[in-house]
Write a protein that holds these residues in place. Sequence first.
Motif, PDB file in Angstrom:
ATOM      1  N   ARG B  30      -3.095  -1.735  -6.586  1.00  0.00           N
ATOM      2  CA  ARG B  30      -2.802  -1.458  -7.871  1.00  0.00           C
ATOM      3  C   ARG B  30      -3.434  -0.009  -8.418  1.00  0.00           C
ATOM      4  O   ARG B  30      -2.941   0.609  -8.938  1.00  0.00           O
ATOM      5  CB  ARG B  30      -3.336  -2.420  -8.831  1.00  0.00           C
ATOM      6  N   ASP B  31      -4.874  -0.154  -7.912  1.00  0.00           N
ATOM      7  CA  ASP B  31      -5.680   1.061  -8.655  1.00  0.00           C
ATOM      8  C   ASP B  31      -5.044   2.318  -7.496  1.00  0.00           C
ATOM      9  O   ASP B  31      -5.111   3.470  -8.324  1.00  0.00           O
ATOM     10  CB  ASP B  31      -7.189   1.032  -8.192  1.00  0.00           C
ATOM     11  N   ALA B  32      -4.630   2.086  -6.717  1.00  0.00           N
ATOM     12  CA  ALA B  32      -4.125   3.206  -5.641  1.00  0.00           C
ATOM     13  C   ALA B  32      -2.828   3.922  -6.319  1.00  0.00           C
ATOM     14  O   ALA B  32      -2.710   4.975  -6.334  1.00  0.00           O
ATOM     15  CB  ALA B  32      -4.058   2.946  -4.290  1.00  0.00           C
ATOM     16  N   LEU B  33      -2.159   2.688  -6.705  1.00  0.00           N
ATOM     17  CA  LEU B  33      -0.598   3.143  -7.369  1.00  0.00           C
ATOM     18  C   LEU B  33      -1.058   3.941  -8.836  1.00  0.00           C
ATOM     19  O   LEU B  33      -0.175   4.529  -9.265  1.00  0.00           O
ATOM     20  CB  LEU B  33       0.180   1.927  -7.815  1.00  0.00           C
ATOM     21  N   HIS B  34      -2.259   3.619  -9.493  1.00  0.00           N
ATOM     22  CA  HIS B  34      -2.808   4.222 -10.562  1.00  0.00           C
ATOM     23  C   HIS B  34      -3.406   5.770 -10.195  1.00  0.00           C
ATOM     24  O   HIS B  34      -3.864   6.448 -11.230  1.00  0.00           O
ATOM     25  CB  HIS B  34      -3.849   3.822 -11.402  1.00  0.00           C
ATOM     26  N   GLY B  35      -3.444   5.998  -8.817  1.00  0.00           N
ATOM     27  CA  GLY B  35      -3.545   7.627  -8.588  1.00  0.00           C
ATOM     28  C   GLY B  35      -5.311   7.404  -8.000  1.00  0.00           C
ATOM     29  O   GLY B  35      -5.646   8.504  -7.596  1.00  0.00           O
ATOM     30  N   MET B  36      -5.880   6.339  -7.810  1.00  0.00           N
ATOM     31  CA  MET B  36      -7.382   6.393  -7.528  1.00  0.00           C
ATOM     32  C   MET B  36      -7.255   6.474  -5.820  1.00  0.00           C
ATOM     33  O   MET B  36      -6.415   5.895  -5.285  1.00  0.00           O
ATOM     34  CB  MET B  36      -8.086   5.019  -7.658  1.00  0.00           C
ATOM     35  N   THR B  37      -8.352   7.258  -5.365  1.00  0.00           N
ATOM     36  CA  THR B  37      -8.422   7.387  -3.892  1.00  0.00           C
ATOM     37  C   THR B  37      -9.521   7.333  -3.035  1.00  0.00           C
ATOM     38  O   THR B  37      -9.812   7.348  -1.866  1.00  0.00           O
ATOM     39  CB  THR B  37      -7.613   8.853  -3.445  1.00  0.00           C
ATOM     40  N   ARG B  87       3.236   2.248  -1.069  1.00  0.00           N
ATOM     41  CA  ARG B  87       4.026   2.582  -2.235  1.00  0.00           C
ATOM     42  C   ARG B  87       5.072   1.701  -2.461  1.00  0.00           C
ATOM     43  O   ARG B  87       5.423   1.318  -3.635  1.00  0.00           O
ATOM     44  CB  ARG B  87       4.644   4.186  -2.309  1.00  0.00           C
ATOM     45  N   PHE B  89       4.761  -1.342  -2.238  1.00  0.00           N
ATOM     46  CA  PHE B  89       4.369  -2.407  -2.977  1.00  0.00           C
ATOM     47  C   PHE B  89       4.553  -2.632  -4.261  1.00  0.00           C
ATOM     48  O   PHE B  89       4.299  -3.453  -4.891  1.00  0.00           O
ATOM     49  CB  PHE B  89       2.998  -2.671  -2.149  1.00  0.00           C
ATOM     50  N   GLN B  90       4.887  -1.458  -4.887  1.00  0.00           N
ATOM     51  CA  GLN B  90       4.850  -1.291  -6.367  1.00  0.00           C
ATOM     52  C   GLN B  90       5.890  -2.384  -6.970  1.00  0.00           C
ATOM     53  O   GLN B  90       5.039  -2.681  -8.094  1.00  0.00           O
ATOM     54  CB  GLN B  90       5.355   0.104  -6.879  1.00  0.00           C
ATOM     55  N   ILE B  93       3.645  -5.356  -7.622  1.00  0.00           N
ATOM     56  CA  ILE B  93       2.635  -5.417  -8.601  1.00  0.00           C
ATOM     57  C   ILE B  93       3.342  -5.273 -10.287  1.00  0.00           C
ATOM     58  O   ILE B  93       2.720  -5.770 -11.324  1.00  0.00           O
ATOM     59  CB  ILE B  93       1.910  -3.622  -8.733  1.00  0.00           C
TER      60      ILE B  93
END
Lengths: 186, 186
Positions: B30-37, B87, B89-90, B93
């Motif tokens: 989820r956080d990665a989909l929000h752009g966290m890396t 991606r 997996f979106q 979520i």
Amino acid sequence: MKHKSFGKMQCPVARGLERVGEWWSMLIIRDALHGMTRFDQFEESLGIAPNMLTRRLGALVKAGVLEKHRYSDRPPRYEYVLTERGRDFQPVIVAMQAWGNKHFAPEGASVLLVHAKTGATADPVMVDRKTGRPLTGPEYVVAPGPAAGEATRRKLASSTWGVTHAASAPLAPFERHSIRKSKVRS
Amino acid sequence: MKHKSFGKMQCPVARGLERVGEWWSMLIIRDALHGMTRFDQFEESLGIAPNMLTRRLGALVKAGVLEKHRYSDRPPRYEYVLTERGRDFQPVIVAMQAWGNKHFAPEGASVLLVHAKTGATADPVMVDRKTGRPLTGPEYVVAPGPAAGEATRRKLASSTWGVTHAASAPLAPFERHSIRKSKVRS
């Protein structure tokens, strides 16, 4: 549940996972969506230890996902029936099914959704009910809802949801590094 | 992973959960989909113990959901970027978000999907890409795919997927009991 931090989380994904964020729970819901209701059906389907199954069923009842009904008095026997909340979980299972079929079934799909009358295989996609437009492209972004607190607003303000997926390739390492450095300096 | 039985399962839901069937894993995606890396971004967002985060990130890299890139040599620093598989997996979520908003946000939604241009709130629904028809009603049923083995076929043959959800109310306990009894007798 030992993850204390989840209690504070406003995120609907976290709140949902709080109730079903565990393999067995989701697979129990999957089986219930297939029509299973009895302890021994879940046990046989999942190959799960009885004490674990008892715990997971109890947690799903407590979460309002399943309802426990007595269907026999002597001996006492119970069945577990999906509530509306449980039935509403179906899209999550369908999305997971599509993901599993695409990425973890190199030999081909073993479970498909097909149209009941035509037999045509479905290609699941998540859209907005009103516009019919796909929700997983760049057209839709996340935004704070009416109940969003400060932390949620801050988090969403820096989100690149949607944008991330539109990007065709990640930035080169050097580029990223420079961006990060210059941000720190400013 | 101590659930040995999962390895044998053909079900795409089970195979997917094998990779992400754990709170932290889904929240990391989820956080990665929000752009966290970066490690510290996930750590701050989730309030997760560093050793646990290291393990979950490692598992997601191994599952092909995240890719680990070095973005700094001195000191060595890594970032975690979603692969295509990640991606994809979106929708899971998004489906979970909709479920959480509907059932676990009594004070109102805190996170919404909105149209980037109009700002209109999305109402997520899972449909077939070609027909545009909802997949979670009685119109679509499960069927064995080309790679389905004997066990999967047996299981699906007795599935009431779709039918279950069309029913407006559960049968009365007595009725259910009789059905079961008469089945046993026949």
